[in-house]
Design a protein around this motif. Structure first.
Motif, PDB file in Angstrom:
ATOM      1  N   PRO A  85       0.806  -1.234   0.000  1.00 34.33           N
ATOM      2  CA  PRO A  85       0.000   0.000   0.000  1.00 34.33           C
ATOM      3  C   PRO A  85       0.835   1.279   0.000  1.00 34.33           C
ATOM      4  CG  PRO A  85      -0.749  -1.502   1.711  1.00 34.33           C
ATOM      5  CD  PRO A  85       0.528  -2.053   1.170  1.00 34.33           C
ATOM      6  N   LEU A  86       2.095   1.219   0.395  1.00 35.18           N
ATOM      7  CA  LEU A  86       2.899   2.427   0.532  1.00 35.18           C
ATOM      8  C   LEU A  86       3.078   3.202  -0.768  1.00 35.18           C
ATOM      9  CD1 LEU A  86       5.540   1.163   3.098  1.00 35.18           C
ATOM     10  CD2 LEU A  86       3.499   2.539   3.533  1.00 35.18           C
ATOM     11  N   ALA A 124       1.269   3.036  -3.448  1.00 33.41           N
ATOM     12  CA  ALA A 124       0.023   3.117  -4.221  1.00 33.41           C
ATOM     13  C   ALA A 124      -0.307   4.575  -4.528  1.00 33.41           C
ATOM     14  CB  ALA A 124      -1.113   2.471  -3.442  1.00 33.41           C
ATOM     15  N   THR A 127      -2.544   6.678  -4.165  1.00 35.49           N
ATOM     16  CA  THR A 127      -3.722   7.180  -3.450  1.00 35.49           C
ATOM     17  C   THR A 127      -3.311   8.293  -2.503  1.00 35.49           C
ATOM     18  OG1 THR A 127      -3.425   5.545  -1.700  1.00 35.49           O
ATOM     19  CG2 THR A 127      -4.857   4.918  -3.523  1.00 35.49           C
ATOM     20  N   GLN A 158      -2.536  10.225   0.890  1.00 34.98           N
ATOM     21  CA  GLN A 158      -1.803   9.743   2.063  1.00 34.98           C
ATOM     22  C   GLN A 158      -2.743   9.254   3.158  1.00 34.98           C
ATOM     23  OE1 GLN A 158       0.781  12.551   3.989  1.00 34.98           O
ATOM     24  NE2 GLN A 158       1.639  11.034   5.335  1.00 34.98           N
ATOM     25  N   ASN A 191      -5.611   7.903   2.908  1.00 32.33           N
ATOM     26  CA  ASN A 191      -6.162   6.604   2.539  1.00 32.33           C
ATOM     27  C   ASN A 191      -5.144   5.492   2.772  1.00 32.33           C
ATOM     28  OD1 ASN A 191      -8.502   7.878   1.820  1.00 32.33           O
ATOM     29  ND2 ASN A 191      -8.019   7.928  -0.357  1.00 32.33           N
ATOM     30  N   ARG A 192      -3.888   5.751   2.381  1.00 26.80           N
ATOM     31  CA  ARG A 192      -2.827   4.750   2.624  1.00 26.80           C
ATOM     32  C   ARG A 192      -2.671   4.494   4.113  1.00 26.80           C
ATOM     33  NH1 ARG A 192      -0.111   7.573  -1.258  1.00 26.80           N
ATOM     34  NH2 ARG A 192       1.230   8.610   0.256  1.00 26.80           N
ATOM     35  N   LEU A 227      -3.196   0.961   6.153  1.00 28.42           N
ATOM     36  CA  LEU A 227      -2.135   0.397   7.003  1.00 28.42           C
ATOM     37  C   LEU A 227      -2.615   0.233   8.444  1.00 28.42           C
ATOM     38  CD1 LEU A 227       0.980   2.261   5.604  1.00 28.42           C
ATOM     39  CD2 LEU A 227       0.516  -0.201   5.488  1.00 28.42           C
TER      40      LEU A 227
END
Length: 104
Positions: A59-60, A62, A64, A66, A68-69, A73
């Motif tokens: 996910p890091l 990705a 999108t 911040q 949302n990431r 996480l």
């Protein structure tokens, strides 16, 4: 069948609410509760230990936002429900003890 059961639940909720307001004489969807066949649960296998690093790393980068990431996480790391994360407030977190403010 999954969709039919969801619709039956929604209709049941509407009837329950209408009955609470005395607009209906009961839940007319109730007789359908056991009418639809139950689907067998399909349990997913655990992720092998060797794949965990990549699982948490993906996910890091990705593309999108911040927040949302970070939300993804946080869900992955503490197994919180997404509505708990989305509806959470900073004052609910005790940053010194690294716990929720209302937890013991």
């Amino acid at each position: 069948m999954e969709t039919a059961e969801k619709i039956r639940q929604w209709i049941g909720g509407v009837f329950n609410y209408a009955a609470m307001l005395e607009q209906a004489d009961g839940n007319h969807a109730a007789p359908l509760v056991d009418y639809l066949p139950k689907r067998q649960a399909a349990h997913m296998p655990a992720l092998p230990r060797e794949e965990l690093t990549e699982f948490f790393r993906r996910p890091l980068p990705a593309g999108t936002h911040q927040q949302n990431r970070l939300c993804v996480l946080l869900i992955m790391l503490c197994f919180a429900r997404n509505n708990e994360i989305r509806g959470g407030r900073c004052q609910e977190i005790n940053f010194d003890k690294k716990t929720r403010a209302n937890s013991h």
